[in-house]
Design a protein around this motif. Structure first.
Motif, mmCIF file in Angstrom:
data_model
loop_
_atom_site.group_PDB
_atom_site.id
_atom_site.type_symbol
_atom_site.label_atom_id
_atom_site.label_comp_id
_atom_site.label_asym_id
_atom_site.label_seq_id
_atom_site.Cartn_x
_atom_site.Cartn_y
_atom_site.Cartn_z
ATOM 1 N N ALA A 124 2.683 11.671 75.179
ATOM 2 C CA ALA A 124 1.656 12.438 75.881
ATOM 3 C C ALA A 124 1.427 11.891 77.283
ATOM 4 O O ALA A 124 0.976 12.612 78.177
ATOM 5 C CB ALA A 124 0.355 12.411 75.096
ATOM 6 N N GLU A 125 1.744 10.623 77.480
ATOM 7 C CA GLU A 125 1.518 9.986 78.770
ATOM 8 C C GLU A 125 2.643 8.987 79.029
ATOM 9 O O GLU A 125 3.094 8.305 78.114
ATOM 10 C CB GLU A 125 0.165 9.267 78.797
ATOM 11 C CG GLU A 125 -0.207 8.672 80.156
ATOM 12 C CD GLU A 125 -1.636 8.147 80.181
ATOM 13 O OE1 GLU A 125 -2.191 7.881 79.101
ATOM 14 O OE2 GLU A 125 -2.210 8.025 81.274
ATOM 15 N N VAL A 126 3.073 8.920 80.256
ATOM 16 C CA VAL A 126 4.157 8.006 80.615
ATOM 17 C C VAL A 126 3.821 7.328 81.943
ATOM 18 O O VAL A 126 3.241 7.953 82.845
ATOM 19 C CB VAL A 126 5.503 8.765 80.677
ATOM 20 C CG1 VAL A 126 5.468 9.866 81.715
ATOM 21 C CG2 VAL A 126 6.654 7.815 80.923
ATOM 22 N N TRP A 127 4.180 6.041 82.035
ATOM 23 C CA TRP A 127 3.971 5.250 83.246
ATOM 24 C C TRP A 127 5.307 4.719 83.750
ATOM 25 O O TRP A 127 6.180 4.354 82.965
ATOM 26 C CB TRP A 127 3.066 4.049 82.953
ATOM 27 C CG TRP A 127 1.637 4.375 82.702
ATOM 28 C CD1 TRP A 127 1.048 4.593 81.487
ATOM 29 C CD2 TRP A 127 0.596 4.506 83.683
ATOM 30 N NE1 TRP A 127 -0.289 4.861 81.655
ATOM 31 C CE2 TRP A 127 -0.599 4.802 82.989
ATOM 32 C CE3 TRP A 127 0.555 4.401 85.079
ATOM 33 C CZ2 TRP A 127 -1.810 5.000 83.639
ATOM 34 C CZ3 TRP A 127 -0.650 4.588 85.720
ATOM 35 C CH2 TRP A 127 -1.820 4.882 85.007
ATOM 36 N N GLY A 128 5.414 4.612 85.067
ATOM 37 C CA GLY A 128 6.549 3.925 85.656
ATOM 38 C C GLY A 128 6.274 2.432 85.745
ATOM 39 O O GLY A 128 5.197 1.946 85.380
ATOM 40 N N ARG A 129 7.250 1.695 86.267
ATOM 41 C CA ARG A 129 7.115 0.244 86.376
ATOM 42 C C ARG A 129 6.463 -0.185 87.688
ATOM 43 O O ARG A 129 6.131 -1.359 87.853
ATOM 44 C CB ARG A 129 8.481 -0.413 86.231
ATOM 45 C CG ARG A 129 9.069 -0.246 84.845
ATOM 46 C CD ARG A 129 10.330 -1.064 84.669
ATOM 47 N NE ARG A 129 10.829 -1.009 83.301
ATOM 48 C CZ ARG A 129 11.849 -1.703 82.852
ATOM 49 N NH1 ARG A 129 12.497 -2.511 83.642
ATOM 50 N NH2 ARG A 129 12.234 -1.580 81.594
ATOM 51 N N GLY A 130 6.315 0.727 88.593
ATOM 52 C CA GLY A 130 5.618 0.413 89.834
ATOM 53 C C GLY A 130 6.546 0.096 90.990
ATOM 54 O O GLY A 130 7.688 -0.335 90.796
ATOM 55 N N THR A 131 6.021 0.307 92.190
ATOM 56 C CA THR A 131 6.737 -0.060 93.412
ATOM 57 C C THR A 131 5.721 -0.696 94.353
ATOM 58 O O THR A 131 4.596 -0.216 94.496
ATOM 59 C CB THR A 131 7.414 1.172 94.047
ATOM 60 O OG1 THR A 131 8.189 0.774 95.170
ATOM 61 C CG2 THR A 131 6.416 2.235 94.491
ATOM 62 N N LEU A 132 6.115 -1.796 94.976
ATOM 63 C CA LEU A 132 5.189 -2.579 95.790
ATOM 64 C C LEU A 132 5.114 -2.037 97.209
ATOM 65 O O LEU A 132 6.141 -1.841 97.861
ATOM 66 C CB LEU A 132 5.629 -4.044 95.813
ATOM 67 C CG LEU A 132 4.809 -4.991 96.698
ATOM 68 C CD1 LEU A 132 3.367 -5.066 96.213
ATOM 69 C CD2 LEU A 132 5.457 -6.371 96.730
ATOM 70 N N VAL A 133 3.902 -1.833 97.665
ATOM 71 C CA VAL A 133 3.634 -1.451 99.057
ATOM 72 C C VAL A 133 2.851 -2.586 99.704
ATOM 73 O O VAL A 133 1.797 -2.985 99.192
ATOM 74 C CB VAL A 133 2.834 -0.143 99.134
ATOM 75 C CG1 VAL A 133 2.392 0.136 100.566
ATOM 76 C CG2 VAL A 133 3.653 1.018 98.588
ATOM 77 N N THR A 134 3.376 -3.103 100.805
ATOM 78 C CA THR A 134 2.714 -4.180 101.535
ATOM 79 C C THR A 134 2.462 -3.715 102.959
ATOM 80 O O THR A 134 3.406 -3.350 103.670
ATOM 81 C CB THR A 134 3.563 -5.456 101.544
ATOM 82 O OG1 THR A 134 3.858 -5.843 100.191
ATOM 83 C CG2 THR A 134 2.816 -6.593 102.236
ATOM 84 N N VAL A 135 1.200 -3.740 103.359
ATOM 85 C CA VAL A 135 0.826 -3.330 104.709
ATOM 86 C C VAL A 135 0.363 -4.568 105.463
ATOM 87 O O VAL A 135 -0.614 -5.216 105.066
ATOM 88 C CB VAL A 135 -0.294 -2.279 104.692
ATOM 89 C CG1 VAL A 135 -0.605 -1.817 106.116
ATOM 90 C CG2 VAL A 135 0.096 -1.090 103.817
ATOM 91 N N SER A 136 1.072 -4.898 106.513
ATOM 92 C CA SER A 136 0.749 -6.085 107.293
ATOM 93 C C SER A 136 -0.188 -5.712 108.442
ATOM 94 O O SER A 136 -0.025 -4.677 109.089
ATOM 95 C CB SER A 136 2.017 -6.724 107.837
ATOM 96 O OG SER A 136 2.659 -5.835 108.739
#
Length: 123
Positions: A110-122
């Motif tokens: 019913a629900e699925v998640w990804g593993r994520g992707t990192l966003v870094t803002v300097s």
């Protein structure tokens, strides 16, 4: 069913990034899709969502006017266009899919998640 994020990276404050999330394994249009983000030691928070038919979107107040969520039915993909990025947008961004109840089947999550992707803002 799985979703896989891509597009994260390092960007300067004020810059832009576009995240993508590829969906596979069950009918893409049966899922409402969202982006969440999470910093270390903090709760995961909602960023943006789009309905299964793409007719409605909603955003966290912190990103309204800067982020745009879209979905591409030809590629079974959603995108998050992030503009005017700030240091406080630094997080791991997760893609989430929730099946529309009318299309739910026991053999699919019913629900699925990804593993994520990192966003870094300097700054």
């Amino acid at each position: 069913v799985q979703v896989v994020e891509s597009g994260g990276g390092l960007v300067q404050s004020g810059g832009s990034l576009r995240l993508s999330c590829a969906h596979s394994g069950y009918t893409f249009s049966n899922y409402a899709m969202s982006w969440y983000r999470q910093a270390p030691g903090k709760a995961r928070e909602f960023v943006a969502g789009i309905t299964s038919n793409g007719g409605r979107t909603n955003y966290a107040d912190s990103v309204k006017g800067r982020f745009t969520i879209t979905r591409d039915y030809a590629r079974n993909t959603i995108h998050l266009q992030m503009n005017s990025l700030k240091s406080e947008d630094t997080d791991v961004y997760y893609c989430n899919g929730k099946v529309v109840p009318a299309f739910a089947r026991p053999e699919y999550p019913a629900e699925v998640w990804g593993r994520g992707t990192l966003v870094t803002v300097s700054s």
